[in-house]
Scaffold this active site. Structure first.
Site, PDB file in Angstrom:
ATOM      1  N   ASP A  44      39.055  44.534  47.277  1.00 54.10           N
ATOM      2  CA  ASP A  44      38.559  44.539  45.898  1.00 54.10           C
ATOM      3  C   ASP A  44      39.683  44.965  44.968  1.00 54.10           C
ATOM      4  O   ASP A  44      40.544  45.760  45.360  1.00 54.10           O
ATOM      5  CB  ASP A  44      37.357  45.487  45.747  1.00 54.10           C
ATOM      6  CG  ASP A  44      36.487  45.100  44.568  1.00 54.10           C
ATOM      7  OD1 ASP A  44      35.395  44.546  44.788  1.00 54.10           O
ATOM      8  OD2 ASP A  44      36.913  45.317  43.416  1.00 54.10           O
ATOM      9  N   LYS A 228      23.585  24.453  45.437  1.00 55.65           N
ATOM     10  CA  LYS A 228      23.413  25.789  44.855  1.00 55.65           C
ATOM     11  C   LYS A 228      23.039  25.707  43.369  1.00 55.65           C
ATOM     12  O   LYS A 228      22.114  26.370  42.894  1.00 55.65           O
ATOM     13  CB  LYS A 228      24.706  26.583  45.029  1.00 55.65           C
ATOM     14  CG  LYS A 228      24.828  27.811  44.193  1.00 55.65           C
ATOM     15  CD  LYS A 228      23.856  28.882  44.622  1.00 55.65           C
ATOM     16  CE  LYS A 228      23.888  30.041  43.638  1.00 55.65           C
ATOM     17  NZ  LYS A 228      23.471  31.279  44.215  1.00 55.65           N
ATOM     18  N   HIS A 266      -3.321  22.991  41.975  1.00 60.39           N
ATOM     19  CA  HIS A 266      -3.016  21.635  42.439  1.00 60.39           C
ATOM     20  C   HIS A 266      -1.974  21.763  43.543  1.00 60.39           C
ATOM     21  O   HIS A 266      -1.005  22.515  43.397  1.00 60.39           O
ATOM     22  CB  HIS A 266      -2.474  20.812  41.267  1.00 60.39           C
ATOM     23  CG  HIS A 266      -2.254  19.369  41.602  1.00 60.39           C
ATOM     24  ND1 HIS A 266      -1.272  18.957  42.471  1.00 60.39           N
ATOM     25  CD2 HIS A 266      -2.892  18.253  41.184  1.00 60.39           C
ATOM     26  CE1 HIS A 266      -1.316  17.644  42.579  1.00 60.39           C
ATOM     27  NE2 HIS A 266      -2.299  17.187  41.809  1.00 60.39           N
ATOM     28  N   ARG A 268       0.505  20.134  44.489  1.00 60.44           N
ATOM     29  CA  ARG A 268       1.910  19.762  44.239  1.00 60.44           C
ATOM     30  C   ARG A 268       2.435  20.325  42.919  1.00 60.44           C
ATOM     31  O   ARG A 268       3.419  19.825  42.385  1.00 60.44           O
ATOM     32  CB  ARG A 268       2.051  18.230  44.273  1.00 60.44           C
ATOM     33  CG  ARG A 268       1.980  17.667  45.697  1.00 60.44           C
ATOM     34  CD  ARG A 268       2.011  16.167  45.756  1.00 60.44           C
ATOM     35  NE  ARG A 268       0.844  15.540  45.169  1.00 60.44           N
ATOM     36  CZ  ARG A 268      -0.365  15.485  45.733  1.00 60.44           C
ATOM     37  NH1 ARG A 268      -0.552  16.009  46.931  1.00 60.44           N
ATOM     38  NH2 ARG A 268      -1.386  14.919  45.120  1.00 60.44           N
ATOM     39  N   GLY A 279      17.219  36.447  32.636  1.00 60.08           N
ATOM     40  CA  GLY A 279      18.414  37.277  32.757  1.00 60.08           C
ATOM     41  C   GLY A 279      19.035  37.193  34.135  1.00 60.08           C
ATOM     42  O   GLY A 279      18.725  36.304  34.924  1.00 60.08           O
ATOM     43  N   CYS A 282      22.900  34.864  37.420  1.00 59.62           N
ATOM     44  CA  CYS A 282      22.900  33.544  38.070  1.00 59.62           C
ATOM     45  C   CYS A 282      22.135  32.498  37.274  1.00 59.62           C
ATOM     46  O   CYS A 282      22.702  31.491  36.853  1.00 59.62           O
ATOM     47  CB  CYS A 282      22.277  33.654  39.455  1.00 59.62           C
ATOM     48  SG  CYS A 282      23.031  34.940  40.425  1.00 59.62           S
ATOM     49  N   TYR A 337      16.772  43.148  34.066  1.00 60.93           N
ATOM     50  CA  TYR A 337      16.500  41.724  33.868  1.00 60.93           C
ATOM     51  C   TYR A 337      15.279  41.218  34.616  1.00 60.93           C
ATOM     52  O   TYR A 337      14.780  40.129  34.310  1.00 60.93           O
ATOM     53  CB  TYR A 337      17.747  40.873  34.185  1.00 60.93           C
ATOM     54  CG  TYR A 337      17.993  40.531  35.633  1.00 60.93           C
ATOM     55  CD1 TYR A 337      18.788  41.336  36.438  1.00 60.93           C
ATOM     56  CD2 TYR A 337      17.456  39.376  36.191  1.00 60.93           C
ATOM     57  CE1 TYR A 337      19.037  41.011  37.759  1.00 60.93           C
ATOM     58  CE2 TYR A 337      17.698  39.033  37.511  1.00 60.93           C
ATOM     59  CZ  TYR A 337      18.487  39.852  38.291  1.00 60.93           C
ATOM     60  OH  TYR A 337      18.723  39.514  39.604  1.00 60.93           O
TER      61      TYR A 337
HETATM   62  N1  SAJ Z   1      11.971  34.746  35.675  1.00 61.35           N
HETATM   63  C1  SAJ Z   1      10.976  34.296  34.820  1.00 61.35           C
HETATM   64  N2  SAJ Z   1       9.917  33.630  35.348  1.00 61.35           N
HETATM   65  C2  SAJ Z   1       9.807  33.393  36.684  1.00 61.35           C
HETATM   66  C3  SAJ Z   1      10.816  33.835  37.554  1.00 61.35           C
HETATM   67  C4  SAJ Z   1      11.902  34.530  37.024  1.00 61.35           C
HETATM   68  O1  SAJ Z   1      11.038  34.491  33.597  1.00 61.35           O
HETATM   69  O2  SAJ Z   1       8.819  32.782  37.069  1.00 61.35           O
HETATM   70  C5  SAJ Z   1      13.134  35.456  35.128  1.00 61.35           C
HETATM   71  C6  SAJ Z   1      13.294  36.865  35.672  1.00 61.35           C
HETATM   72  O3  SAJ Z   1      12.507  37.782  34.965  1.00 61.35           O
HETATM   73  C7  SAJ Z   1      14.781  37.076  35.457  1.00 61.35           C
HETATM   74  C8  SAJ Z   1      15.376  35.681  35.660  1.00 61.35           C
HETATM   75  O4  SAJ Z   1      14.301  34.783  35.547  1.00 61.35           O
HETATM   76  O5  SAJ Z   1      15.055  37.502  34.142  1.00 61.35           O
HETATM   77  C9  SAJ Z   1      16.095  35.467  36.965  1.00 61.35           C
HETATM   78  O6  SAJ Z   1      15.409  36.095  38.024  1.00 61.35           O
HETATM   79  P1  SAJ Z   1      15.162  35.405  39.454  1.00 61.35           P
HETATM   80  O7  SAJ Z   1      14.352  36.332  40.270  1.00 61.35           O
HETATM   81  O8  SAJ Z   1      14.633  34.048  39.264  1.00 61.35           O
HETATM   82  O9  SAJ Z   1      16.623  35.163  40.024  1.00 61.35           O
HETATM   83  P2  SAJ Z   1      17.935  36.042  40.355  1.00 61.35           P
HETATM   84  O10 SAJ Z   1      18.947  35.760  39.285  1.00 61.35           O
HETATM   85  O11 SAJ Z   1      17.635  37.466  40.641  1.00 61.35           O
HETATM   86  O12 SAJ Z   1      18.408  35.337  41.725  1.00 61.35           O
HETATM   87  C10 SAJ Z   1      18.564  33.925  41.773  1.00 61.35           C
HETATM   88  C11 SAJ Z   1      17.918  33.403  43.055  1.00 61.35           C
HETATM   89  N3  SAJ Z   1      17.798  31.950  42.994  1.00 61.35           N
HETATM   90  C12 SAJ Z   1      16.635  31.324  43.253  1.00 61.35           C
HETATM   91  O13 SAJ Z   1      15.616  31.919  43.499  1.00 61.35           O
HETATM   92  C13 SAJ Z   1      16.675  29.834  43.219  1.00 61.35           C
HETATM   93  C14 SAJ Z   1      18.741  33.846  44.250  1.00 61.35           C
HETATM   94  O14 SAJ Z   1      18.236  33.270  45.442  1.00 61.35           O
HETATM   95  C15 SAJ Z   1      20.203  33.418  44.062  1.00 61.35           C
HETATM   96  O15 SAJ Z   1      21.004  33.866  45.149  1.00 61.35           O
HETATM   97  C16 SAJ Z   1      20.708  34.089  42.819  1.00 61.35           C
HETATM   98  O16 SAJ Z   1      19.938  33.605  41.718  1.00 61.35           O
HETATM   99  C17 SAJ Z   1      22.166  33.718  42.669  1.00 61.35           C
HETATM  100  O17 SAJ Z   1      23.011  34.569  43.000  1.00 61.35           O
HETATM  101  O18 SAJ Z   1      22.483  32.583  42.312  1.00 61.35           O
END
Ligand code: SAJ
Length: 477
Positions: A44, A228, A266, A268, A279, A282, A337
């Site tokens: 690091d 990804k 539903h 699907r 937030g 990613c 977040y």
């Molecule tokens: N959020 C919503 N509504 C939802 C789900 C999430 O508003 O239904 C918001 C959360 O509150 C948050 C943001 O989205 O602010 C992101 O949170 P998250 O739980 O969706 O994702 P991360 O950023 O913690 O992690 C994601 C994951 N990707 C997926 O689920 C497809 C994780 O598997 C990845 O490794 C990570 O991004 C990454 O490093 O890319």
């Protein structure tokens, strides 16, 4: 290529592995590689991180790492350094943030950390080494940008059809773990390994097979990069759709939470959860890596970003509308977040906080994972709100004292289990605005609060029994 080929060619237990970047991904990966029997050097650029690891202090807190880490250290299979050393395999796990683009209205990947990690690796690279990029990058980065830097070593990345002698093997295997469950997901999630050649993919996959119990699938590097980005973009666009539904439902007089729960019955349909914004490091970043490669074509992805980025302002407007003449004190619950993590990166709560303060609304914020005083210096330093406008409370009750509005932004377990009967005695006006959709309305109403919810029209008074309807659930963790 098939997973059956994995386990025959790669770096066996006892091999020397160097992991560059000891953050959320690199540190746990280094720990699991060491636990699998490799001799691991973690690298690091921050001396404080290197010193901490060597002193037995974890640079990140995640369940399931402590014992493996201490065993690896005490058995001499893990140590940290500022510089890479010759090894059999290298993992690059550095951040790839996004910056405003000069070319189009949007953001583009900043690959400087990947560049400097690769330049350092090029100094120690040997024929036969395996190099795996885990950082999320725009499509084509591994086979173009990264390969170019590593080949400055004088060695060539192996390609199908090339003689292997004198080559190194280059692959991309994107990390897929979710903060809060990293150790579990690192072992159990499926992995996609994209190689610059078939041999590169197999050798990289072999390293993962030493600790991954999920399925490992082989492909080419650019496909792995795209996979990804598509995963996180799917989530961003789906959340944007949920957020747009929430805005529409407020206009047409429908409760979005009830509607999503019913639509999700539903077989699907899987609509995610609306909220105050998106937030983390990613989901709000990765879609831009597609847009930067195809700015004209990726219009839907760009629009989804705009919808999600617009949510904090909407929450601020609705919260202000619930205050007498738009003035007063807001008890803001939740700064991180997402629920039950302490990570503030790109947190929409910070945008809401700054937006409220900009309207002259006083904010007393609370988060069980964020220490009092830890956030204010940075906010004030950025020309943010003055300390007399924004304060951090040490408990929800302290935040709510004398407040005109309780605003919940994050569905932390602590808030879901909160007894509103305790808060109702301390607030100035018993009004709740739940922008997380996580609180139990009936409990708050019974305690005497007027309850307003994001995605639900301001007028309350449902005429149908709601009890049998579940909640929309788009969360992974
Ligand atoms: N959020 C919503 N509504 C939802 C789900 C999430 O508003 O239904 C918001 C959360 O509150 C948050 C943001 O989205 O602010 C992101 O949170 P998250 O739980 O969706 O994702 P991360 O950023 O913690 O992690 C994601 C994951 N990707 C997926 O689920 C497809 C994780 O598997 C990845 O490794 C990570 O991004 C990454 O490093 O890319």
């Amino acid at each position: 290529m098939s997973v059956a080929e994995v386990g025959t060619l790669g770096v066996g237990p006892g091999g020397r592995v160097c992991v560059v970047g000891l953050g959320y991904i690199g540190f746990p990966t280094a720990v699991f590689l060491a636990a699998a029997g490799h001799t691991v050097l973690g690298v690091d650029v921050q001396k404080s991180v290197v010193d901490a690891v060597n002193a037995g202090i974890r640079p990140i807190e995640e369940e399931g790492l402590a014992d493996l880490f201490h065993t690896a250290l005490s058995e001499g299979r893990l140590r940290a350094s500022l510089k890479p050393e010759p090894a059999d395999a290298f993992f690059i796990c550095v951040p790839t943030p996004s910056r405003p683009s000069a070319r189009f209205a949007g953001r583009k990947a900043d690959l400087e950390y990947v560049r400097s990690a690769a330049q350092a690796l090029a100094q120690v690279l040997r024929p036969g080494n395996v190099v795996v990029l885990e950082s999320t990058v725009p499509p084509g980065t591994t086979s173009g940008f990264l390969r170019g830097i590593l080949e400055a070593s004088g060695l060539r990345a192996h390609r199908d059809g090339l003689a292997e002698a004198g080559c190194f093997y280059l692959a991309h295997c994107p990390e897929r773990v979710i903060p809060g469950r990293i150790a579990h997901e690192l072992v159990n999630n499926d992995r996609v390994v994209g190689g610059l050649s078939r041999e590169a993919a197999v050798r990289a996959a072999d390293l993962y097979a030493s600790f991954v119990e999920g399925r490992i699938t082989l492909t080419d590097a650019t496909t792995a990069e795209m996979v990804k980005l598509m995963e996180n973009t799917f989530r961003d666009v789906n959340i944007a759709l949920a957020n747009e539904f929430a805005l529409v439902c407020e206009e047409v007089g429908v409760d979005v939470w009830e509607a999503i729960a019913l639509a999700n019955r539903h077989p699907r349909v899987f609509i995610h959860r609306p909220g105050p914004g998106v937030g983390g490091h990613c989901i709000p970043v990765d879609p831009w890596f597609i847009v930067e490669r195809s700015p004209e074509t990726a219009a839907l992805i760009r629009q989804a970003r705009a919808v999600n980025d617009g949510m904090p302002a909407h929450v601020v407007d609705r919260a202000a509308g619930l205050l007498p003449r738009g003035r007063g004190t807001v008890a803001l619950l939740g700064l991180s977040y997402k629920p039950d993590v302490g990570d503030l990166r790109e947190s929409p709560s910070l945008a809401v906080l700054v937006g409220l303060a900009a309207k002259g609304i006083k904010v007393r914020a609370h988060d069980p994972f964020v220490a009092t005083g830890s956030i204010l210096p940075s906010l004030h330093g950025e020309g943010g709100p003055a300390p007399e406008v924004v304060a951090v409370a040490s408990s929800p009750a302290e935040a709510a004292e004398g407040a005109d509005l309780v605003l919940c932004l994050v569905g932390h377990r602590l808030y879901r289990e909160l007894d509103p009967a305790e808060l109702v005695r301390t607030v100035r006006r018993p009004v709740l605005f739940d922008a997380s959709g996580a609180l139990d309305r009936a409990t708050w109403e019974e305690a005497g609060f007027a309850v307003h919810v994001l995605g639900r029209p301001p007028v309350t008074g449902a005429s149908f029994p709601r009890a049998a309807v579940g909640r929309a659930d788009g969360t992974a963790g």
